[in-house]
Scaffold this active site. Structure first.
Site, PDB file in Angstrom:
ATOM      1  N   ARG A 158      67.716 -85.498  24.104  1.00  0.00           N
ATOM      2  CA  ARG A 158      67.302 -84.932  22.817  1.00  0.00           C
ATOM      3  C   ARG A 158      67.175 -86.032  21.757  1.00  0.00           C
ATOM      4  O   ARG A 158      66.398 -85.908  20.822  1.00  0.00           O
ATOM      5  CB  ARG A 158      68.277 -83.842  22.357  1.00  0.00           C
ATOM      6  N   TYR A 168      47.053 -76.419   5.371  1.00  0.00           N
ATOM      7  CA  TYR A 168      47.448 -75.666   6.552  1.00  0.00           C
ATOM      8  C   TYR A 168      48.442 -74.558   6.161  1.00  0.00           C
ATOM      9  O   TYR A 168      49.502 -74.841   5.614  1.00  0.00           O
ATOM     10  CB  TYR A 168      48.042 -76.602   7.596  1.00  0.00           C
ATOM     11  N   ASP A 177      48.514 -85.437   5.979  1.00  0.00           N
ATOM     12  CA  ASP A 177      48.216 -84.714   7.217  1.00  0.00           C
ATOM     13  C   ASP A 177      46.834 -85.172   7.684  1.00  0.00           C
ATOM     14  O   ASP A 177      45.825 -84.848   7.057  1.00  0.00           O
ATOM     15  CB  ASP A 177      48.258 -83.204   6.941  1.00  0.00           C
ATOM     16  N   LYS A 215      45.891 -80.520  18.215  1.00  0.00           N
ATOM     17  CA  LYS A 215      44.472 -80.419  17.900  1.00  0.00           C
ATOM     18  C   LYS A 215      43.708 -81.555  18.585  1.00  0.00           C
ATOM     19  O   LYS A 215      43.685 -81.631  19.789  1.00  0.00           O
ATOM     20  CB  LYS A 215      44.286 -80.382  16.382  1.00  0.00           C
TER      21      LYS A 215
HETATM   22  C1  PLP Z   1      47.543 -76.784  13.273  1.00  0.00           C
HETATM   23  C2  PLP Z   1      47.856 -77.601  12.085  1.00  0.00           C
HETATM   24  C3  PLP Z   1      49.173 -77.893  11.743  1.00  0.00           C
HETATM   25  C4  PLP Z   1      50.355 -77.311  12.491  1.00  0.00           C
HETATM   26  O1  PLP Z   1      50.484 -77.844  13.769  1.00  0.00           O
HETATM   27  P1  PLP Z   1      51.093 -77.029  15.026  1.00  0.00           P
HETATM   28  O2  PLP Z   1      50.969 -78.028  16.117  1.00  0.00           O
HETATM   29  O3  PLP Z   1      50.281 -75.786  15.203  1.00  0.00           O
HETATM   30  O4  PLP Z   1      52.513 -76.699  14.687  1.00  0.00           O
HETATM   31  C5  PLP Z   1      49.392 -78.726  10.659  1.00  0.00           C
HETATM   32  N1  PLP Z   1      48.364 -79.220   9.941  1.00  0.00           N
HETATM   33  C6  PLP Z   1      47.082 -78.952  10.235  1.00  0.00           C
HETATM   34  C7  PLP Z   1      45.993 -79.522   9.400  1.00  0.00           C
HETATM   35  C8  PLP Z   1      46.786 -78.132  11.314  1.00  0.00           C
HETATM   36  O5  PLP Z   1      45.503 -77.848  11.590  1.00  0.00           O
END
Ligand code: PLP
Length: 386
Positions: free
Chosen positions: A58, A109, A180, A205
């Site tokens: 972990r 998001y 992000d 993504k």
């Molecule tokens: C999908 C997404 C997230 C969250 O990520 P997860 O892997 O679904 O927890 C954060 N920021 C953006 C821009 C996203 O598209």
């Protein structure tokens, strides 16, 4: 576990090369060309435990190292893999002290925004929402703040921030900044180079790219911050499984090809959709009339592969019903949430009750994949005309 060039070093390999070459096993005669999937919850260990040895899976896990090395090389920092993008967002929100102030985009998001409201309620954190494209407003909101969470282009409105300006202002005012970078990927922009303290990814993504895993990551050049964020991961148990991590690295190998094709498809579809009689509005920074066009041209490599589309209204049909009918009518595009996979997807964002109410009810978010653009166009065209 060594490879190629020093991550982020001047004269290092190009990003498209790093995506392929970084995070490989050492070159030994008869050695593996790919990392294995080590399955261990613990490691042989005795005596006083030091932070840089493997002791319990972990805290650190050699299954993560090849992916972390590759993403770190791509973003130009040290990368920390998390169980999801949301786990990574939770880790950066933990940097805001109780009673502190968090600056965040009004469009971003949505689950991150829901978590921000919880953090605000439970820890007395003040939330300052900004239009991330309005540089003066962002800079003004930074006074006395603890953390800026920026997104560019934003989800789902595709606003583009002036990253050098807002990140520079955050640095000058002593405010930590997080970008992000899920939509742009490190091939589109590298926010650490514009002065960000931390880059955040939903690895789910584009980086993994095949809609088969949920993972997240943070990247930073600040060693003390990296330790804080790693400790957060360890103590909250927000860790990735070895096989998911292996799949993400496997996906990352083709990032440059996938992203190049997806961006080209997106720009072509944006251009055609902007002239479609059944379309009222298209949002994509590739379009010369788009509010983010000039900024994206100056600071990004490409324009990303997410589009915002509002169908033209029809007499006797509400705008929600009209947009939902388009989603129901596609045959090739997948009606699903998420983005960044090889397969094209679309959804009406406001079907999520948590989406910002300033996002139009009929806004469709299109994640353009790598299929033949004529097939994607033909399907959208028939769905819009239906
Ligand atoms: C999908 C997404 C997230 C969250 O990520 P997860 O892997 O679904 O927890 C954060 N920021 C953006 C821009 C996203 O598209």
């Amino acid at each position: 576990m060594s490879t190629t060039a020093e991550p982020g070093a001047p004269g290092a390999l190009a990003p498209a090369t790093l995506a392929v070459a970084a995070g490989r096993p050492a070159r030994e005669q008869g050695g593996h060309v790919n990392p294995s999937v080590p399955m261990n919850s613990t490691y042989v260990s005795r005596g006083v435990v030091t932070p840089d040895e493997l002791s319990y899976a972990r805290g650190d896990n050699d299954a993560w190292h090849p992916f972390e090395e590759a993403l770190g090389a791509l973003e130009g920092g040290s990368s920390i893999l998390f169980s999801s993008g949301m786990a990574a967002i939770a880790a950066v929100f933990s940097l805001v002290p109780d009673g502190g102030t968090l600056v965040l985009p009004r469009h971003a998001y949505q689950a991150g925004m829901v978590l921000a409201r919880q953090v605000s309620e439970r820890h007395g954190v003040t939330l300052r929402y900004v239009d991330i494209a309005d540089t003066d407003a962002v800079v003004a909101a930074l006074d006395g703040a603890d953390l800026l969470l920026a997104e560019s282009p934003t989800n789902p409105m595709l606003e583009v921030a002036d990253l050098p300006a807002v990140l520079g202002a955050a640095r000058a005012k002593g405010v930590r900044s997080v970008v992000d970078n899920t939509f742009a990927t490190p091939l589109g922009q590298r926010p650490l180079e514009h002065g960000a303290d931390v880059v955040l990814h939903s690895v789910t993504k584009y980086l993994a790219g095949h809609s088969d895993v949920v993972l997240g990551a943070l990247v930073t050049r600040d060693a003390a911050l990296a330790t804080t964020l790693r400790d957060h991961r360890t103590l909250h148990g927000a860790i990735a499984g070895p096989f998911e991590t292996w799949l993400a690295l496997r996906g990352l190998r083709t990032l440059a090809l996938r992203f190049e094709r997806a961006q080209a498809n997106a720009a072509e579809l944006a251009r055609r959709l902007a002239e479609h009689p059944e379309v009222a509005e298209v949002r994509h920074p590739s379009l010369p009339g788009d509010p983010g066009h000039e900024r994206a041209t100056a600071q990004m490599n490409g324009y990303g592969a997410i589009l915002g589309v509002r169908p033209a209204p029809r007499a006797g049909t509400g705008e929600v019903a009209r947009a939902d009918a388009v989603v129901d009518a596609v045959r090739l595009w997948l009606p699903a949430t998420s983005l960044g996979g090889v397969e094209s997807m679309l959804e009406r964002r406001r079907r999520w009750g948590t989406e910002a109410t300033t996002v139009p009810e009929d806004l469709l978010r299109l994640s353009v994949g790598i299929e033949d653009v004529e097939d994607l166009w033909a399907d959208l065209d028939q769905a819009l005309r239906r």
